[in-house]
Write a protein that holds these residues in place. Structure first.
Motif, PDB file in Angstrom:
ATOM      1  N   PHE A  58       0.826  -1.202   0.000  1.00  0.00           N
ATOM      2  CA  PHE A  58       0.000   0.000   0.000  1.00  0.00           C
ATOM      3  C   PHE A  58       0.858   1.248   0.000  1.00  0.00           C
ATOM      4  CE2 PHE A  58      -2.193   3.338   2.431  1.00  0.00           C
ATOM      5  CZ  PHE A  58      -3.306   3.537   1.605  1.00  0.00           C
ATOM      6  N   SER A  59       1.894   1.250   0.802  1.00  0.00           N
ATOM      7  CA  SER A  59       2.783   2.401   0.870  1.00  0.00           C
ATOM      8  C   SER A  59       3.492   2.635  -0.429  1.00  0.00           C
ATOM      9  CB  SER A  59       3.812   2.214   2.005  1.00  0.00           C
ATOM     10  OG  SER A  59       3.172   2.044   3.236  1.00  0.00           O
ATOM     11  N   GLN A  66       2.461   1.772  -3.482  1.00  0.00           N
ATOM     12  CA  GLN A  66       1.519   2.307  -4.439  1.00  0.00           C
ATOM     13  C   GLN A  66       1.232   3.774  -4.191  1.00  0.00           C
ATOM     14  OE1 GLN A  66      -1.951  -0.163  -4.328  1.00  0.00           O
ATOM     15  NE2 GLN A  66      -0.859  -2.031  -5.016  1.00  0.00           N
ATOM     16  N   LEU A  67       1.146   4.126  -2.913  1.00  0.00           N
ATOM     17  CA  LEU A  67       0.837   5.514  -2.577  1.00  0.00           C
ATOM     18  C   LEU A  67       1.979   6.447  -2.971  1.00  0.00           C
ATOM     19  CD1 LEU A  67      -1.422   7.144  -1.206  1.00  0.00           C
ATOM     20  CD2 LEU A  67      -0.174   6.941   0.929  1.00  0.00           C
ATOM     21  N   LYS A 103       2.273   6.695  -7.018  1.00  0.00           N
ATOM     22  CA  LYS A 103       1.090   7.159  -7.752  1.00  0.00           C
ATOM     23  C   LYS A 103       1.352   8.532  -8.355  1.00  0.00           C
ATOM     24  CE  LYS A 103      -3.850   7.973  -7.198  1.00  0.00           C
ATOM     25  NZ  LYS A 103      -4.984   7.945  -6.259  1.00  0.00           N
ATOM     26  N   THR A 134       1.014  12.282  -9.544  1.00  0.00           N
ATOM     27  CA  THR A 134       0.187  13.378  -9.020  1.00  0.00           C
ATOM     28  C   THR A 134      -0.576  14.053 -10.164  1.00  0.00           C
ATOM     29  OG1 THR A 134       2.089  14.845  -9.228  1.00  0.00           O
ATOM     30  CG2 THR A 134       1.725  13.768  -7.114  1.00  0.00           C
TER      31      THR A 134
END
Length: 430
Positions: free
Chosen positions: A421-422, A424-425, A428, A430
């Motif tokens: 999750f981290s 991917q975050l 990602k 902007t």
């Protein structure tokens, strides 16, 4: 007048008036006297607070008095030879005597001769027990001091020859006196010798802790109760006080008065044969061949009392006043038996038929556990208790391990999901 807490018991070689006598420690007044023969040096001892014993000078027997019956010699213990030194264990169970170069050990309750030790090569000069009666130390003219564990001496296997626990062999001339401090098997032992030295040893390890060199022969030695000072009686009549807590770190040192608490007591005109210190550590007792016993104030170094004798003093000691000493109508709880002169009751003086003699078995003779071994054992025990409290025991252990493994896998999966999750975050756009 109330009975004193401590008394002086002394003897001299002349025995013109009495064999040994009892004085009040603080007033110097004569309280009791015991008649019959005379006492040789280092043989005066109190047994169980009920009997007074001393070896006859130049003879092969020990005189015995009931402590409250001063006018009558109660018994004579016949020995295999002339007794050179004598002592009783503080618990009153055993009597030890030096006869020539051998040590004889009797059981007081039965009178049986339990052991004869022959490790010295010349006459034995002194014997002392530790305060817990677990060990005794012997010193002799062969320059040796031997430390004996009592349980190894009264062993069950009669074919086994007892060996001393330690051999203290740093003296170069005969040992004249020894003194054992407090704390049982952890005590410190002081030995005096004609080689003009006094040495202090650790009883448990046999290691030499201190050696003090004097300019005269040392004939007697003792500690104060707190073992702050060492008192040494010289062949010139002087008594030397050695400070054991001085700043000097050297193991070998020469005595110098008026430095680091070292002092000299001057008053006797001949060699000092015996020394003793009161229970509160304020008074020092000394006996000398100048036919006097002196009481000294340790703080001021002054002689406060002189007790005249009719001959060279052979024994002088401060002892707690036995309860029966001043009760004329009292009697010992148990009478002394006839003491055997031969090992294991030979010559027909053994016990009656059916009598059982209990001795310590060989299992008690194992070496004492060291502190490191004890620490390892306790650590293992604590770890075992901890493991048992965490995991349980028996079948529950496998179940608990499986539950923990499953929990570990769950945590790993959660950690992986958080990582994904981290990632991917962070990646990602902007």
């Amino acid at each position: 007048m109330a009975a004193p807490l401590e008394v002086i018991v002394s003897s001299d070689s002349s025995s013109q008036l009495w064999n040994c006598t009892v004085f009040d420690l603080h007033s110097g007044s004569s309280l009791l006297s015991y008649r019959g023969g005379n006492s040789s040096a280092r043989t005066l001892t109190v047994l169980r607070g009920e009997f007074l014993l001393s070896a006859q000078f130049g003879k092969n027997f020990i005189n015995v008095w009931e402590i409250q019956r001063k006018d009558q010699l109660q018994q004579k213990i016949v020995c295999p030879g002339v007794v050179t030194c004598l002592t009783a264990s503080p618990n009153g169970l055993f009597l030890v005597a030096g006869v020539a170069e051998s040590i004889y050990l009797w059981e007081v309750s039965t009178g049986k001769l339990l052991s004869v030790l022959g490790r010295h090569y010349q006459d034995i000069t002194c014997l002392k027990f530790t305060d817990d009666s677990s060990h005794f130390i012997s010193g002799g003219k062969d320059n040796l001091a031997l430390v004996w564990r009592l349980c190894s001496v009264i062993q069950l296997d009669l074919n086994h020859t007892p060996e001393p626990r330690h051999i203290l062999s740093r003296h170069s001339l005969p040992i004249t006196d020894l003194h054992c401090g407090r704390m049982g098997a952890q005590a410190r032992v002081a030995t005096a010798s004609l080689d003009q030295t006094v040495k202090v040893w650790e009883l448990s390890s046999g290691e030499l802790l201190l050696s003090v060199l004097f300019d005269v022969e040392i004939m007697s030695v003792t500690f104060d109760p707190c073992e702050y000072f060492l008192f040494c009686g010289g062949g010139d009549g002087n008594i030397f006080q050695v400070a054991l807590c001085s700043q000097t770190l050297s193991r070998d040192r020469a005595f110098h008065s008026d430095t680091d608490g070292n002092h000299v007591f001057k008053g006797h005109r001949n060699l000092v044969t015996c020394l003793s210190v009161s229970m509160d550590g304020t008074l020092l007792l000394s006996g000398s061949h100048d036919e006097s016993v002196r009481v000294w104030d340790i703080n001021s170094k002054q002689s406060i009392r002189c007790l005249a004798h009719k001959g060279p003093v052979t024994n002088a000691v401060i002892v707690p006043a036995p309860a029966h000493m001043f009760l004329p109508d009292s009697r010992p709880a148990v009478a002394l038996p006839r003491f055997s002169r031969h090992l294991h009751g030979s010559e027909g003086d053994g016990g009656e038929s059916g009598e059982v003699c209990v001795r310590l078995g060989l299992c008690t003779q194992e070496e004492a556990e060291t502190y490191l071994q004890k620490a390892d054992r306790l650590n293992s025990l604590m770890n075992a208790v901890t493991d048992k409290s965490v995991f349980g025991d028996g079948e529950n252990t496998k179940v608990r391990v499986a539950e923990l493994e499953e929990e570990v896998q769950t945590l790993k999966k959660i950690n992986k999901d958080l990582y994904d999750f981290s990632s991917q975050l962070l990646t990602k756009p902007t």
